[in-house]
Scaffold this motif. Structure first.
Motif, PDB file in Angstrom:
ATOM      1  N   PHE A  53     -60.208  18.751 -19.754  1.00 23.91           N
ATOM      2  CA  PHE A  53     -58.836  18.601 -20.236  1.00 23.91           C
ATOM      3  C   PHE A  53     -58.850  18.109 -21.678  1.00 23.91           C
ATOM      4  N   ASP A  54     -57.999  18.692 -22.496  1.00 22.26           N
ATOM      5  CA  ASP A  54     -57.931  18.339 -23.925  1.00 22.26           C
ATOM      6  C   ASP A  54     -57.144  17.041 -24.083  1.00 22.26           C
ATOM      7  N   LYS A  55     -57.827  15.921 -23.912  1.00 24.36           N
ATOM      8  CA  LYS A  55     -57.149  14.616 -23.937  1.00 24.36           C
ATOM      9  C   LYS A  55     -56.604  14.285 -25.322  1.00 24.36           C
ATOM     10  N   PHE A  56     -57.388  14.572 -26.351  1.00 26.72           N
ATOM     11  CA  PHE A  56     -56.923  14.242 -27.700  1.00 26.72           C
ATOM     12  C   PHE A  56     -55.768  15.146 -28.119  1.00 26.72           C
ATOM     13  N   GLY A  57     -55.848  16.434 -27.782  1.00 24.65           N
ATOM     14  CA  GLY A  57     -54.746  17.335 -28.084  1.00 24.65           C
ATOM     15  C   GLY A  57     -53.481  16.924 -27.372  1.00 24.65           C
ATOM     16  N   PHE A  58     -53.622  16.525 -26.104  1.00 25.31           N
ATOM     17  CA  PHE A  58     -52.470  16.059 -25.329  1.00 25.31           C
ATOM     18  C   PHE A  58     -51.868  14.808 -25.962  1.00 25.31           C
ATOM     19  N   LEU A  59     -52.718  13.893 -26.440  1.00 26.52           N
ATOM     20  CA  LEU A  59     -52.241  12.656 -27.062  1.00 26.52           C
ATOM     21  C   LEU A  59     -51.457  12.952 -28.336  1.00 26.52           C
ATOM     22  N   PHE A  60     -51.995  13.816 -29.184  1.00 24.62           N
ATOM     23  CA  PHE A  60     -51.315  14.131 -30.455  1.00 24.62           C
ATOM     24  C   PHE A  60     -50.001  14.860 -30.205  1.00 24.62           C
ATOM     25  N   PHE A  61     -50.030  15.869 -29.321  1.00 28.79           N
ATOM     26  CA  PHE A  61     -48.830  16.674 -29.076  1.00 28.79           C
ATOM     27  C   PHE A  61     -47.760  15.843 -28.376  1.00 28.79           C
ATOM     28  N   SER A  62     -48.166  15.000 -27.425  1.00 26.90           N
ATOM     29  CA  SER A  62     -47.213  14.152 -26.715  1.00 26.90           C
ATOM     30  C   SER A  62     -46.585  13.130 -27.646  1.00 26.90           C
ATOM     31  N   THR A  63     -47.379  12.599 -28.570  1.00 29.08           N
ATOM     32  CA  THR A  63     -46.840  11.646 -29.539  1.00 29.08           C
ATOM     33  C   THR A  63     -45.765  12.294 -30.397  1.00 29.08           C
TER      34      THR A  63
ATOM     35  N   GLY B  24     -44.072  11.265 -35.767  1.00 26.31           N
ATOM     36  CA  GLY B  24     -43.999  12.481 -34.982  1.00 26.31           C
ATOM     37  C   GLY B  24     -44.535  13.690 -35.723  1.00 26.31           C
ATOM     38  N   PHE B  25     -44.106  13.896 -36.941  1.00 25.21           N
ATOM     39  CA  PHE B  25     -44.529  15.090 -37.682  1.00 25.21           C
ATOM     40  C   PHE B  25     -45.982  14.981 -38.136  1.00 25.21           C
ATOM     41  N   VAL B  26     -46.453  13.781 -38.408  1.00 24.34           N
ATOM     42  CA  VAL B  26     -47.872  13.606 -38.715  1.00 24.34           C
ATOM     43  C   VAL B  26     -48.711  13.935 -37.490  1.00 24.34           C
ATOM     44  N   SER B  27     -48.260  13.504 -36.314  1.00 19.54           N
ATOM     45  CA  SER B  27     -48.979  13.811 -35.072  1.00 19.54           C
ATOM     46  C   SER B  27     -49.041  15.313 -34.837  1.00 19.54           C
ATOM     47  N   LEU B  28     -47.956  16.020 -35.140  1.00 20.56           N
ATOM     48  CA  LEU B  28     -47.957  17.473 -34.988  1.00 20.56           C
ATOM     49  C   LEU B  28     -48.945  18.116 -35.953  1.00 20.56           C
TER      50      LEU B  28
ATOM     51  N   ALA C  27     -56.555  21.342 -33.138  1.00 25.78           N
ATOM     52  CA  ALA C  27     -56.616  22.477 -32.222  1.00 25.78           C
ATOM     53  C   ALA C  27     -57.423  23.637 -32.801  1.00 25.78           C
ATOM     54  N   ARG C  28     -57.386  23.801 -34.107  1.00 27.23           N
ATOM     55  CA  ARG C  28     -58.130  24.891 -34.742  1.00 27.23           C
ATOM     56  C   ARG C  28     -59.643  24.697 -34.628  1.00 27.23           C
ATOM     57  N   ARG C  29     -60.065  23.467 -34.366  1.00 26.67           N
ATOM     58  CA  ARG C  29     -61.496  23.164 -34.311  1.00 26.67           C
ATOM     59  C   ARG C  29     -61.971  22.806 -32.907  1.00 26.67           C
ATOM     60  N   SER C  30     -61.038  22.833 -31.952  1.00 26.03           N
ATOM     61  CA  SER C  30     -61.388  22.481 -30.581  1.00 26.03           C
ATOM     62  C   SER C  30     -61.796  23.723 -29.795  1.00 26.03           C
ATOM     63  N   GLU C  31     -62.784  23.556 -28.891  1.00 26.70           N
ATOM     64  CA  GLU C  31     -63.232  24.672 -28.070  1.00 26.70           C
ATOM     65  C   GLU C  31     -62.228  24.994 -26.963  1.00 26.70           C
ATOM     66  N   ASN C  32     -61.607  23.978 -26.414  1.00 23.51           N
ATOM     67  CA  ASN C  32     -60.617  24.171 -25.346  1.00 23.51           C
ATOM     68  C   ASN C  32     -59.331  23.422 -25.683  1.00 23.51           C
TER      69      ASN C  32
END
Length: 481
Positions: free
Chosen positions: A201-211, A240-244, A251-256
């Motif tokens: 699960f993409d925990k860091f992606g979830f954290l940034f997008f949820s923020t 919010g916009f910095v998190s996005l 996401a561009r550098r993540s495998e999943n």
């Protein structure tokens, strides 16, 4: 699609009913609350125009947790997660009914939203893995029927319960349904194994997008309630916009990644996501705003307000049958561009509703709005997934679901902010020119919707026209899968 499991004949007959119960609970809860908001506000010593947090808390929680639902089902098992979701939703309903203050009610709605966010996607996943492909269309069509009944009976049932009992019963009625759902799931929900290896699960992606979603919505709600200092609002919006931005870079550098950036290389997907986000800002506020108009401004009883909302749902059902012929004739680009303008005009048209307007004319406005709104949703949703490959469909559909919930919660927050500004309401005892405030709010929301028509001008010109390979019917089936 993963290989299906073998289930006995009795389970095969009853499992769709179990999932349908979950669908009904979730969709009913999304509509039954709105007609009860003024009565709830009076009971909690709050002004009706400051009740948006009760609606936003649920929608935002659902948006946050949709990306997690599939991974949880694969990690802990569909049966276990489905049971937990029903239990949490039912427990949250009980907590809502027992809440003595607005803050506790909002917290209970978050708990309810945790269960609601997982119920529908995991229930649908159980169907996809338990039945062969040639039965899916029939079974998925069956379990979505309660989803259509929820918005139809929700406002009237909510008004009836408030009129003849109390607002607490709009949550208490979930208890017997939830208990029945748990019993049936324990008995008939098969223990469906995971198909293949579990992806991380993409925990860091979830954290940034949820923020991003959380801070943006809280800032908009703070504007509506006039309870947040200017400096804090700016800080929330910047965060919010910095998190996005960080999420997009990550996401561009993540495998999943949580949502693949490759999705936005598909033109119609990018246009559809942007269109869904901005067009729903106006339409997403309507289920919250309109019952307040009917009760607070026009003086309708909760029951009459709920019954007045029925033509909106009936109009939506009627319009479903004409979407495909219109898309085949006009194509998505022309249909969405024209229909979005009409949608904005209809939203603005609610500003004409007054105590002097004949009741049949009010019902006509509701019916026409329901038809146009239904065509808008069907066309927006399907154009978003039109050109995605089978490999992209799951991730794209998940992101679309998140954006739909996010935009509706933002729409409620924006509508509440506009309404509060025009009415001058700051406290429970405050008064203002509510009729004028509602008129101005509907005009602003309508104008916002009309502007979003410019987004749909960028849809591929030939998309959806008769003779092309893909049409609205095929894409609705992709959404179901």
């Amino acid at each position: 699609m993963p290989d299906t499991i073998q289930i006995d004949a009795r389970t095969a007959r009853i499992l769709p009913w179990v999932v349908a119960i979950a669908f009904f609970m979730q969709t009913l809860d999304g509509t039954i609350l709105n007609t009860a908001l003024p009565s709830m506000a009076a009971s909690l010593s709050t002004h009706p125009l400051q009740m948006q947090g009760v609606v936003i808390a649920y929608m935002l929680t659902v948006a946050l947790l949709i990306p997690v639902s599939g991974w949880l089902a694969d990690r802990f098992g569909i049966r276990q997660v489905f049971l937990a979701a029903i239990f949490v939703f039912t427990l949250g309903s009980l907590a809502c009914a027992m809440s003595p203050t607005l803050d506790l009610l909002i917290a209970s709605r978050v708990l309810q939203g945790i269960g609601g966010a997982i119920l529908v996607p995991v229930g649908r996943l159980s169907i996809l893995r338990a039945y062969p492909r040639d039965q899916l269309v029939r079974i998925l069509s069956f379990i979505t029927i309660p989803g259509l009944l929820g918005p139809l009976v929700g406002p009237t049932l909510g008004g009836f319960l408030v009129n003849y009992a109390s607002w607490h019963w709009i949550f208490l009625i979930n208890l017997p349904v939830g208990i029945l759902g748990v019993i049936c799931a324990l008995r008939y929900m098969p223990n469906i194994p995971r198909a293949g290896a579990l992806n991380p699960f993409d925990k860091f992606g979830f954290l940034f997008f949820s923020t991003f979603m959380l801070t943006l919505t809280i800032a908009l709600e703070g504007i509506g309630e006039h309870s947040t200092a200017y400096t804090k609002l700016v800080l929330l919006l910047v965060t919010g916009f910095v998190s996005l931005a960080v999420y997009c870079f990550y996401a561009r550098r993540s495998e999943n990644p949580l949502f693949s950036p490759d999705l936005f290389r598909v033109r119609n997907f990018s246009v559809g996501i942007a269109g869904n986000l901005f067009a729903r800002l106006g339409t997403g506020a309507m289920p919250f705003l309109t019952p307040l108009l009917l009760q607070v401004s026009l003086g309708f009883t909760p029951l009459k307000a709920g019954m007045t909302m029925i033509p909106m749902t009936l109009g939506a059902m009627i319009a479903k049958s004409v979407v495909t012929p219109l898309v085949n004739h006009l194509g998505y680009r022309l249909l969405l561009s024209i229909n979005t303008v009409f949608l904005g005009i209809m939203i603005a048209g609610f500003s004409l509703i007054s105590k002097e307007m004949p009741y049949p004319v009010i019902l006509l406005i509701f019916t026409v709005f329901g038809m146009i709104n239904s065509m808008q949703f069907s066309a927006m949703n399907t154009i978003t997934l039109l050109d995605l490959s089978d490999e992209q469909a799951s991730s794209g559909n998940s992101l679309l679901s998140v954006i739909m919930q996010l935009s509706m919660s933002m729409g409620v927050a924006i509508a509440a902010a506009i309404l509060g500004e025009f009415s001058g309401i700051r406290s429970f005892s405050a008064t203002g020119d509510l009729a004028s405030a509602f008129r101005s709010t509907y005009l602003c929301l309508g104008f916002m919707a009309i502007l979003s028509a410019l987004i749909f001008y960028h849809v591929t010109p030939s998309a959806g026209k008769k003779g092309t390979k893909k049409n609205v019917y095929q894409q609705e089936k992709k959404m179901e899968h």
